[in-house]
Write an enzyme that holds these catalytic residues in place. Structure first.
Site, PDB file in Angstrom:
ATOM      1  N   ASP A  81      84.229  65.917 -76.475  1.00 11.43           N
ATOM      2  CA  ASP A  81      85.504  66.592 -76.197  1.00 11.43           C
ATOM      3  C   ASP A  81      85.455  68.039 -76.684  1.00 11.43           C
ATOM      4  OD1 ASP A  81      88.093  67.570 -76.083  1.00 11.43           O
ATOM      5  OD2 ASP A  81      89.027  65.803 -76.991  1.00 11.43           O
ATOM      6  N   GLU A  94      92.287  60.167 -79.387  1.00 13.56           N
ATOM      7  CA  GLU A  94      91.955  60.795 -78.105  1.00 13.56           C
ATOM      8  C   GLU A  94      90.687  60.214 -77.452  1.00 13.56           C
ATOM      9  OE1 GLU A  94      92.077  64.908 -79.236  1.00 13.56           O
ATOM     10  OE2 GLU A  94      94.249  64.848 -79.490  1.00 13.56           O
ATOM     11  N   ASP A 130      99.173  63.453 -73.913  1.00 13.08           N
ATOM     12  CA  ASP A 130      98.084  64.150 -74.597  1.00 13.08           C
ATOM     13  C   ASP A 130      98.702  65.418 -75.178  1.00 13.08           C
ATOM     14  OD1 ASP A 130      95.934  65.689 -75.361  1.00 13.08           O
ATOM     15  OD2 ASP A 130      94.948  65.694 -73.404  1.00 13.08           O
ATOM     16  N   LYS A 151      99.392  72.668 -83.252  1.00  9.61           N
ATOM     17  CA  LYS A 151      98.766  71.399 -83.677  1.00  9.61           C
ATOM     18  C   LYS A 151      97.906  71.587 -84.934  1.00  9.61           C
ATOM     19  CE  LYS A 151      96.046  67.654 -81.540  1.00  9.61           C
ATOM     20  NZ  LYS A 151      95.492  67.227 -80.234  1.00  9.61           N
TER      21      LYS A 151
HETATM   22  P1  ADP Z   1      92.932  71.339 -75.957  1.00 10.61           P
HETATM   23  O1  ADP Z   1      92.365  69.966 -76.027  1.00 10.61           O
HETATM   24  O2  ADP Z   1      92.537  72.198 -77.129  1.00 10.61           O
HETATM   25  O3  ADP Z   1      94.393  71.370 -75.701  1.00 10.61           O
HETATM   26  P2  ADP Z   1      91.914  71.794 -73.252  1.00 10.61           P
HETATM   27  O4  ADP Z   1      91.175  70.531 -73.101  1.00 10.61           O
HETATM   28  O5  ADP Z   1      93.101  72.004 -72.423  1.00 10.61           O
HETATM   29  O6  ADP Z   1      92.218  72.128 -74.763  1.00 10.61           O
HETATM   30  O7  ADP Z   1      90.854  72.976 -72.982  1.00 10.61           O
HETATM   31  C1  ADP Z   1      91.200  74.296 -72.987  1.00 10.61           C
HETATM   32  C2  ADP Z   1      89.931  75.123 -72.882  1.00 10.61           C
HETATM   33  O8  ADP Z   1      89.253  74.792 -71.671  1.00 10.61           O
HETATM   34  C3  ADP Z   1      90.180  76.608 -72.862  1.00 10.61           C
HETATM   35  O9  ADP Z   1      89.274  77.255 -73.745  1.00 10.61           O
HETATM   36  C4  ADP Z   1      89.867  76.981 -71.416  1.00 10.61           C
HETATM   37  O10 ADP Z   1      89.396  78.298 -71.282  1.00 10.61           O
HETATM   38  C5  ADP Z   1      88.792  75.979 -71.074  1.00 10.61           C
HETATM   39  N1  ADP Z   1      88.653  75.828 -69.629  1.00 10.61           N
HETATM   40  C6  ADP Z   1      89.580  75.367 -68.750  1.00 10.61           C
HETATM   41  N2  ADP Z   1      89.091  75.415 -67.500  1.00 10.61           N
HETATM   42  C7  ADP Z   1      87.830  75.900 -67.587  1.00 10.61           C
HETATM   43  C8  ADP Z   1      86.805  76.197 -66.647  1.00 10.61           C
HETATM   44  N3  ADP Z   1      87.005  76.020 -65.343  1.00 10.61           N
HETATM   45  N4  ADP Z   1      85.629  76.689 -67.098  1.00 10.61           N
HETATM   46  C9  ADP Z   1      85.432  76.912 -68.423  1.00 10.61           C
HETATM   47  N5  ADP Z   1      86.353  76.651 -69.355  1.00 10.61           N
HETATM   48  C10 ADP Z   1      87.541  76.152 -68.952  1.00 10.61           C
HETATM   49 MG    MG Z   2      92.276  67.970 -75.855  1.00  9.96          MG
END
Ligand code: ADP
Ligand code: MG
Length: 664
Positions: free
Chosen positions: A205, A183, A25, A87
């Site tokens: 998502d 995804e 991912d 990205k």
């Molecule tokens: P991406 O798909 O863009 O790489 P992710 O799926 O890893 O992103 O998500 C990242 C986001 O998730 C960030 O904004 C982070 O602050 C949020 N996040 C991660 N854990 C938590 C949580 N426990 N509560 C609220 N938001 C969260």
């Molecule tokens: Mg993602």
């Protein structure tokens, strides 16, 4: 519930004979790598036991490259050489990249955007390759061998250029791409296989910087994406910014937003100091209130970054606790300390959440479905941990979303399952198919600048569609084909993908040639278009080469404007069609006059010429009714002439082609 459990009968290969394959991912904010071990899909952790790899690359002074947490530590100190959220730039040109607010210096050159770092100019492909390399090393170390390949996930809306860039990054990282996988499809794979579910599912998502909603239909063994939607400028980062705005208002640094946003009510315990010059932030698409604060010199870039980091911490703390304290030290030594409750947080971000729900409803409408048709929602992305997301989705769909799998991991887990199958580690039960969807309709330009859509938006891929076209003029021997992408009726409002020519068409009467045009989109979403003249077999084709793709915003805008402009488009299309018909009539009449004027008296000839001139003038205007009136008048005015030509033609037993010509 257990993670994916793939049944492996006695016939399956021994573990040491398995071909090592991983699912990756490659996220905007975080990346993960997973693999199937002993029939179970699991994420591979780093040596410190961490699953996530922050998608951050730091080009260090000593010439080495740091990736992940190590790189993240330098984001504040060395922003120019520390690349975050790369990205967003994949497969994009300079103009697209400039739309994001970033601290980077871009290299002035055509082609995919390049970032000036101390290590030299680096393309997004090269930066992404560093992330992929780190994940590959992590996997090879953990699995004890070389990988045969990887399945890498991409957003469903990624276009050809973005997909190709992702593949290039993998190759640069020494990875064989078994397949790119959307995804949401990966998330569904992670759920679908284990549970044997059937029916329509919504994949919701919400990541760091983007929101994607996909509607999938799962039937026995087939995953079909039937609609996609979302907001490419909406994610967890926006929730962080809302907290910063709130904190600035509470401390009196920023005037309260006039409506909707935060209010200045209570809660402030300390005053923050204002500070020197504005600067840029490392994140894109800032809301205007924050922009004003930066541009007005109310807050420095360093303070903003510190406030954003603390906002993210506070937000994540609220997910597990009902309240937290927002505490940050500003550069002028003021300390901001503010209590923040879940209720307040939900209040200042309610409209963001509502935007995701609106996009969800829109995607369902696109798919021709009702909320009641949705059997379940799959949560993907770290931001879906926020309790209000789960509550809101349950309220919208009337049932709780699926949360058995970790929303951070579910995409990588599904990708690993696919990788395992594609690497040949399949078992008898695993013979299912995967179908993805194209994000924007594909079509051809026809006379008058009108789009003839061959492959509709959300068609599942791979897909092939063919349609017959014909020539416009007598004796026409070449045809220009213009491939476009978009939802609008007029070419000018769509995106041009490619142009090519079909030559060597045998000369025939207008409308007699039959040219079959085939659009083919392969499993990776790459398009080939071919055109074939059926009587002679002459053929021409083109592979749509990845060019600089549309920005995510542009895709969103194109979809939005197609919805808003439907009525205008229909009117515009009707006008163009009439203009084209009128031109055909004018040309055919002129040709007939040139050939057979002797069948008319001078006054008849004069009258028809006047009617032709009137239609010719009307068709160049924008009054559809006037064109119709003039066309009808010409048709009526030439009836006698046509009949005379017909009689004479039959009398002299002319060919079918001539008959065609006579038919005015
Ligand atoms: P991406 O798909 O863009 O790489 P992710 O799926 O890893 O992103 O998500 C990242 C986001 O998730 C960030 O904004 C982070 O602050 C949020 N996040 C991660 N854990 C938590 C949580 N426990 N509560 C609220 N938001 C969260
Ligand atoms: Mg993602």
């Amino acid at each position: 519930m257990a993670l994916l459990h793939i049944s492996e009968p006695g016939m399956s290969p021994e573990p040491h004979q398995r071909r090592l394959a991983v699912g990756i991912d490659l996220g905007t904010t975080n990346s993960l790598v997973a693999t199937v071990r002993h029939g179970v899909s699991e994420v591979i952790d780093d040596e410190a036991g961490r699953s996530l790899l922050p998608s951050i690359v730091h080009y260090r002074e000593d010439g080495s490259v740091a990736v992940g947490y190590e790189a993240a530590e330098q984001a504040a100190a060395d922003p120019e050489n520390c690349i975050v959220s790369v990205k967003r730039f994949m497969g994009r040109g300079l103009d697209d990249a400039r739309r994001h607010r970033t601290p980077y210096r871009f290299v002035e050159a055509p082609g995919m955007v390049r970032l000036a770092t101390r290590a030299g100019a680096r393309s997004p492909v090269e930066v992404s390759a560093e992330i992929l390399k780190a994940l590959r090393q992590r996997a090879e170390q953990a699995l004890g061998g070389e990988l045969v390949g990887a399945v890498i996930t991409v957003p469903a809306y990624f276009d050809d250029a973005q997909r190709q860039a992702t593949k290039d990054a993998a190759r640069l990282a020494g990875l064989t791409v078994l397949r790119l996988l959307n995804e949401p499809t990966a998330a569904a794979v992670a759920y679908g296989l284990d549970n044997g579910v059937e029916g329509v599912y919504a994949i919701y998502d919400l990541g760091g910087g983007t929101f994607d909603i996909s509607i999938l239909r799962l039937t026995r063994g087939v995953f079909e994406v039937i609609a996609t939607g979302g907001d490419t400028a909406l994610g967890g980062d926006d929730f962080d910014r809302r907290i910063v705005e709130w904190a600035l208002v509470e401390t009196g640094l920023l005037a309260a937003a006039p409506e909707g946003g935060s209010s200045t009510q209570g809660g402030s315990s300390t005053q923050g100091g204002s500070s020197s010059q504005g600067g840029t932030s490392s994140q894109g698409g800032m809301p205007s209130a924050l922009d004003r604060a930066i541009e007005g010199g109310l807050i420095t870039a360093g303070d903003l970054r510190a406030m954003l980091v603390e906002a993210r911490r506070a937000k994540e703390a609220l997910t597990s606790h009902g309240h937290t304290t927002y505490a940050v030290q500003l550069s002028d030594a003021t300390r901001v300390t503010l209590p923040l409750s879940t209720e307040r947080f939900e209040q200042i971000t309610r409209d963001l959440l509502e935007r995701t729900l609106a996009a969800t409803r829109r995607a369902l409408r696109d798919a021709g479905l009702d909320v009641a048709d949705v059997k379940g929602a799959v949560l993907v992305g770290g931001s879906t941990r926020m309790p209000q997301v789960r509550v809101a989705l349950e309220r919208l769909l009337g049932k709780p979303p699926l949360i058995d799998l970790d929303p951070d991991r579910v995409v990588a887990l599904g990708a690993a399952v696919q990788a395992n199958l594609l690497a040949g580690n399949r078992t008898a039960d695993d013979d299912w198919l995967l179908l993805d969807v194209i994000p924007l309709s594909l079509g051809l330009e026809t006379m008058g600048g009108i789009v003839e859509r061959l492959v509709p938006r959300n068609a599942t891929i791979p897909v092939a569609r063919a349609q017959e076209f014909t020539t416009f003029r007598d004796g026409q021997t070449a045809m220009a084909l213009h491939v476009v992408q978009g939802e609008r009726e007029l070419v000018a409002d769509c995106r041009s993908l490619a142009r090519f020519e079909l030559r060597g068409i045998p000369p025939m009467a207008a409308g007699a040639a039959r040219i079959r045009v085939t659009f083919q989109v392969d499993a990776d979403g790459l398009l080939s278009v071919s055109a074939r003249e059926l009587s002679s077999g002459v053929e021409a084709s083109i592979q749509v080469k990845p060019s600089y793709g549309l920005s995510d915003d542009e895709i969103a805008t194109m979809l939005r404007s197609s919805i808003g402009a439907a009525a205008d488009d229909m009117r515009a299309r009707a006008l163009r069609e009439r203009q084209v018909d009128a031109l055909r009539l004018v040309e055919a009449t002129r040709a007939a006059l040139a050939a057979d004027a002797h069948l008319l008296s001078p006054s008849e000839l004069h009258e028809i010429e006047a009617l032709v001139a009137r239609l010719d003038q009307a068709r160049q205007g924008a009054d559809a009714d006037a064109i119709s009136v003039a066309a009808d008048a010409l048709a009526r005015g030439t009836e006698a002439f046509a009949a005379r030509r017909m009689d004479r033609s039959i009398a002299s037993a002319l060919t079918g082609r001539k008959l065609d010509e006579v038919r005015l």
